[in-house]
Motif scaffolding. Sequence first.
Motif, mmCIF file in Angstrom:
data_model
loop_
_atom_site.group_PDB
_atom_site.id
_atom_site.type_symbol
_atom_site.label_atom_id
_atom_site.label_comp_id
_atom_site.label_asym_id
_atom_site.label_seq_id
_atom_site.Cartn_x
_atom_site.Cartn_y
_atom_site.Cartn_z
ATOM 1 N N THR A 18 -8.712 25.035 38.797
ATOM 2 C CA THR A 18 -7.424 25.491 39.317
ATOM 3 C C THR A 18 -7.447 25.287 40.824
ATOM 4 O O THR A 18 -8.369 25.733 41.505
ATOM 5 N N LYS A 43 -3.528 23.870 37.041
ATOM 6 C CA LYS A 43 -4.785 23.596 36.353
ATOM 7 C C LYS A 43 -4.910 22.097 36.165
ATOM 8 O O LYS A 43 -3.974 21.429 35.743
ATOM 9 N N SER A 87 -0.299 26.745 42.573
ATOM 10 C CA SER A 87 -1.589 26.416 41.960
ATOM 11 C C SER A 87 -1.344 25.772 40.609
ATOM 12 O O SER A 87 -0.358 26.063 39.932
#
Length: 78
Positions: free
Chosen positions: A52, A43, A41
């Motif tokens: 995100t 941002k 993941s």
Amino acid sequence: MSSNNSSSGKAKAKGLMTPGRLTVAAIGILGLIFIFENTRSTKIRLLIPEVTMPLWMALLLTGLIGALCGAYLTRRRK
């Protein structure tokens, strides 16, 4: 007549496997492998909001946007 039809079928099949198309297919496959190997993941800032999402999804969306822009510009030239 049947020999004429079979030769035109071979010409069409030969035209599908051009070096340019094979190169584009290979690059596309390598691109998909790269995208789906990056599963973390991350941002991402979209002007103001920060979201995100998995990195593979961000890469895939960016690639799709680029492909759509390229297809649009190619069709406008014709």
